[in-house]
Write a protein that holds these residues in place. Structure first.
Motif, PDB file in Angstrom:
ATOM      1  N   GLU A 159      -8.188  -1.988   1.097  1.00  0.00           N
ATOM      2  CA  GLU A 159      -7.161  -1.361   0.257  1.00  0.00           C
ATOM      3  C   GLU A 159      -6.008  -2.298  -0.112  1.00  0.00           C
ATOM      4  O   GLU A 159      -5.359  -2.112  -1.128  1.00  0.00           O
ATOM      5  N   LEU A 160      -5.734  -3.280   0.764  1.00  0.00           N
ATOM      6  CA  LEU A 160      -4.573  -4.171   0.630  1.00  0.00           C
ATOM      7  C   LEU A 160      -3.281  -3.368   0.561  1.00  0.00           C
ATOM      8  O   LEU A 160      -2.464  -3.530  -0.332  1.00  0.00           O
ATOM      9  N   THR A 161      -3.113  -2.500   1.544  1.00  0.00           N
ATOM     10  CA  THR A 161      -1.877  -1.727   1.668  1.00  0.00           C
ATOM     11  C   THR A 161      -1.219  -2.074   2.993  1.00  0.00           C
ATOM     12  O   THR A 161      -1.873  -2.517   3.938  1.00  0.00           O
ATOM     13  N   LEU A 162       0.072  -1.851   3.069  1.00  0.00           N
ATOM     14  CA  LEU A 162       0.872  -2.153   4.246  1.00  0.00           C
ATOM     15  C   LEU A 162       1.287  -0.847   4.895  1.00  0.00           C
ATOM     16  O   LEU A 162       1.885   0.010   4.248  1.00  0.00           O
ATOM     17  N   GLN A 163       0.938  -0.695   6.186  1.00  0.00           N
ATOM     18  CA  GLN A 163       1.229   0.530   6.915  1.00  0.00           C
ATOM     19  C   GLN A 163       1.793   0.198   8.292  1.00  0.00           C
ATOM     20  O   GLN A 163       1.487  -0.858   8.844  1.00  0.00           O
TER      21      GLN A 163
ATOM     22  N   VAL B  66      -1.837  -4.691   7.531  1.00  0.00           N
ATOM     23  CA  VAL B  66      -2.488  -4.785   6.224  1.00  0.00           C
ATOM     24  C   VAL B  66      -3.884  -4.207   6.363  1.00  0.00           C
ATOM     25  O   VAL B  66      -4.725  -4.739   7.081  1.00  0.00           O
ATOM     26  N   ARG B  67      -4.104  -3.092   5.662  1.00  0.00           N
ATOM     27  CA  ARG B  67      -5.423  -2.452   5.654  1.00  0.00           C
ATOM     28  C   ARG B  67      -6.299  -3.120   4.608  1.00  0.00           C
ATOM     29  O   ARG B  67      -5.838  -3.422   3.511  1.00  0.00           O
TER      30      ARG B  67
ATOM     31  N   LEU C 262      -1.926  -9.272  -2.638  1.00  0.00           N
ATOM     32  CA  LEU C 262      -0.798  -8.609  -1.990  1.00  0.00           C
ATOM     33  C   LEU C 262       0.199  -9.688  -1.604  1.00  0.00           C
ATOM     34  O   LEU C 262      -0.144 -10.601  -0.845  1.00  0.00           O
TER      35      LEU C 262
ATOM     36  N   ARG D 209      -7.750  -8.930  -6.193  1.00  0.00           N
ATOM     37  CA  ARG D 209      -6.433  -8.317  -6.008  1.00  0.00           C
ATOM     38  C   ARG D 209      -5.599  -9.231  -5.125  1.00  0.00           C
ATOM     39  O   ARG D 209      -6.134  -9.984  -4.319  1.00  0.00           O
TER      40      ARG D 209
ATOM     41  N   GLU E  93       6.436  -5.213  -0.620  1.00  0.00           N
ATOM     42  CA  GLU E  93       5.010  -5.262  -0.912  1.00  0.00           C
ATOM     43  C   GLU E  93       4.872  -5.373  -2.422  1.00  0.00           C
ATOM     44  O   GLU E  93       5.194  -4.423  -3.141  1.00  0.00           O
ATOM     45  N   ASN E  94       4.465  -6.554  -2.924  1.00  0.00           N
ATOM     46  CA  ASN E  94       4.415  -6.800  -4.368  1.00  0.00           C
ATOM     47  C   ASN E  94       5.732  -6.405  -5.035  1.00  0.00           C
ATOM     48  O   ASN E  94       5.767  -5.684  -6.022  1.00  0.00           O
TER      49      ASN E  94
ATOM     50  N   ASN F 171       8.804  -1.355   1.123  1.00  0.00           N
ATOM     51  CA  ASN F 171       7.982  -0.410   1.862  1.00  0.00           C
ATOM     52  C   ASN F 171       8.797   0.048   3.069  1.00  0.00           C
ATOM     53  O   ASN F 171       8.866  -0.650   4.081  1.00  0.00           O
TER      54      ASN F 171
END
Length: 166
Positions: free
Chosen positions: A113-117, A109-110, A52, A50, A63-64, A68
């Motif tokens: 998961e490759l998510t931004l929080q 960046v978690r 990001l 994956r 984000e992609n 966000n």
């Protein structure tokens, strides 16, 4: 690495949790003041590969290619699996001993998961090469020891650069 008008941070992260192994590669580009401009993070694990891609424009984080809103106004990226990104606020803030940054929001960046929080955090300079890092209003606290380039040598309880004695 210093480019003509940017700082570039590149690295590889190898992680293992139980029998699960993962490899992440990243490149972060910051302006001369260590403000994040863009990043690309690739992750390979048992779920596959994956990527990001992050772009920051006028305080807006993409984000992609999707904005966000939760991290709008953040200045720093924070990679959950690596202490390398602690260098960004340490350099940008240039705190004096005893001085605190006050709480601010980083784009966290978690992994995996490759998510931004959003992640509220604060830095306090304790001494020449020592900082106290806290996040989530003090729910997490760790002391950091950095080298002469402000790269983390020791992240209390979590990470130590190879070859660094206790």
């Amino acid at each position: 690495m210093r480019a003509s008008d940017a700082w570039i941070f590149r690295g590889t992260i190898l992680a293992q949790s139980g029998n699960e192994a993962a490899e992440a590669r990243y490149e972060i580009v910051c302006d001369p003041s260590f403000r994040t401009q863009r990043a690309i993070i690739g992750l390979r694990d048992s779920a596959g590969k994956r990527t990001l891609k992050i772009d920051v424009r006028d305080g807006c984080w993409f984000e992609n290619a999707r904005e966000n809103q939760t991290v709008k106004g953040a200045v720093d990226i924070d990679l959950g699996w690596s202490p390398s990104t602690n260098t960004l606020p340490i350099r940008r803030l240039s705190l004096e001993a005893g001085q605190s940054s006050g709480e601010f929001i980083a784009a966290w960046v978690r992994f995996p998961e490759l998510t931004l929080q959003p992640l509220p955090q604060e830095y306090r300079r304790l001494g020449d090469r020592q900082y106290r890092y806290s996040s989530r209003s003090g729910a997490f606290v760790a002391n950091l020891l950095v080298d002469d380039e402000d790269l983390v040598l020791d992240y209390e309880g979590l990470w130590r650069r190879a070859g660094v004695a206790k």
